[in-house]
Design a protein around this motif. Structure first.
Motif, short mmCIF file in Angstrom:
data_model
loop_
_atom_site.label_atom_id
_atom_site.label_comp_id
_atom_site.label_asym_id
_atom_site.label_seq_id
_atom_site.Cartn_x
_atom_site.Cartn_y
_atom_site.Cartn_z
N VAL A 1 0.85 -1.18 0.00
CA VAL A 1 0.00 0.00 0.00
C VAL A 1 0.89 1.23 0.00
N LEU A 2 0.59 2.15 -0.89
CA LEU A 2 1.34 3.40 -0.99
C LEU A 2 0.52 4.49 -0.30
N PHE A 3 1.17 5.12 0.70
CA PHE A 3 0.54 6.24 1.44
C PHE A 3 1.26 7.52 1.07
N LEU B 1 -4.13 7.05 2.09
CA LEU B 1 -4.01 5.97 1.12
C LEU B 1 -3.94 6.56 -0.29
N HIS B 2 -2.91 6.18 -1.01
CA HIS B 2 -2.75 6.67 -2.38
C HIS B 2 -3.12 5.57 -3.38
N SER B 3 -2.51 4.35 -3.22
CA SER B 3 -2.79 3.25 -4.15
C SER B 3 -2.31 1.93 -3.55
N VAL B 4 -2.76 0.82 -4.16
CA VAL B 4 -2.41 -0.53 -3.72
C VAL B 4 -1.72 -1.22 -4.90
N HIS B 5 -0.61 -1.94 -4.61
CA HIS B 5 0.20 -2.55 -5.66
C HIS B 5 0.58 -3.98 -5.31
N ALA B 6 0.93 -4.77 -6.34
CA ALA B 6 1.29 -6.16 -6.15
C ALA B 6 2.72 -6.31 -5.66
N SER B 7 3.57 -5.31 -5.87
CA SER B 7 4.96 -5.40 -5.41
C SER B 7 5.41 -4.04 -4.88
N ALA B 8 6.47 -4.09 -4.07
CA ALA B 8 7.02 -2.85 -3.52
C ALA B 8 7.59 -2.00 -4.65
N ALA C 1 12.89 0.60 4.15
CA ALA C 1 11.92 -0.45 4.44
C ALA C 1 11.48 -0.34 5.88
N HIS C 2 10.22 -0.61 6.10
CA HIS C 2 9.68 -0.61 7.46
C HIS C 2 9.87 -2.00 8.05
N THR C 3 10.40 -2.05 9.21
CA THR C 3 10.59 -3.31 9.91
C THR C 3 9.29 -3.66 10.62
N PRO C 4 8.74 -4.85 10.37
CA PRO C 4 7.50 -5.22 11.04
C PRO C 4 7.68 -5.18 12.56
N GLY C 5 6.69 -4.60 13.22
CA GLY C 5 6.72 -4.51 14.68
C GLY C 5 7.37 -3.23 15.19
N ALA C 6 8.14 -2.56 14.35
CA ALA C 6 8.78 -1.30 14.77
C ALA C 6 7.75 -0.18 14.70
N ALA C 7 7.98 0.83 15.49
CA ALA C 7 7.06 1.97 15.51
C ALA C 7 7.21 2.77 14.23
N TRP D 1 5.99 9.99 1.50
CA TRP D 1 5.59 8.75 0.82
C TRP D 1 6.00 7.56 1.67
N ARG D 2 5.10 6.61 1.78
CA ARG D 2 5.44 5.40 2.52
C ARG D 2 4.79 4.20 1.83
N VAL D 3 5.58 3.11 1.69
CA VAL D 3 5.06 1.85 1.16
C VAL D 3 5.00 0.89 2.34
#
Length: 156
Positions: free
Chosen positions: A96-98, A103-110, A129-135, A144-146
């Motif tokens: 998901v691209l924010f 919410l901006h758009s949804v994509h199949a790949s980063a 890259a966002h680490t899962p579980g990190a704040a 922009w954030r994916v």
């Protein structure tokens, strides 16, 4: 010039002539009969050849039609195979691209999400890259954030 011949000699000449002509006539008759038989055999063979040629032409046409159908079937099977393979590659997550938290758009790949952001003017470099579980930083702080989101399960 005239010649006088006795009747006995004339009769003997006629008998000799008949004896000489008879084998020639028989031979000519035999040759004619054999020629007629040969012509009949050749006509029969020609008719058989014509029948065989017509049958072969019919088979050839049927084979051509079958080959066209087989080619069409193979093309249709290839399309079905491609479609099936695409369906089998189910996604377990979407990206998901924010933009500034919205919410901006949804994509199949980063990569696809980043390309969409770059098309909207985001910088080409510096993505993290966002680490899962990190704040996560506050949405307003990030242009922009994916973010990967799993499909069919809870959001983590």
């Amino acid at each position: 010039m005239f010649r006088i011949v006795r009747s006995r000699t004339l009769n003997a000449l006629r008998v000799d002539q008949a004896a000489a002509i008879d084998p020639v006539e028989r031979l000519a008759g035999d040759v004619a009969i054999r020629a007629e038989e040969t012509v009949e055999q050749l006509r029969a063979q020609l008719e058989e050849a014509r029948t065989e040629a017509a049958r072969t032409a019919g088979e050839l046409e049927a084979l051509r039609s079958q080959q066209l159908l087989d080619t069409e079937d193979r093309a249709a099977l290839r399309l079905l195979l491609v479609a099936t393979r695409k369906q089998r590659q189910t996604l377990d997550r979407v990206f998901v691209l924010f933009r500034r938290g919205a919410l901006h758009s949804v994509h199949a790949s980063a990569d696809a999400a980043e390309a969409a952001a770059e098309a909207e003017g985001a910088p080409r470099h510096g993505w993290t890259a966002h680490t899962p579980g990190a704040a996560l930083p506050a949405a307003a702080e990030v242009d922009w954030r994916v973010q990967p989101l799993p499909l069919g399960g809870a959001i983590t």
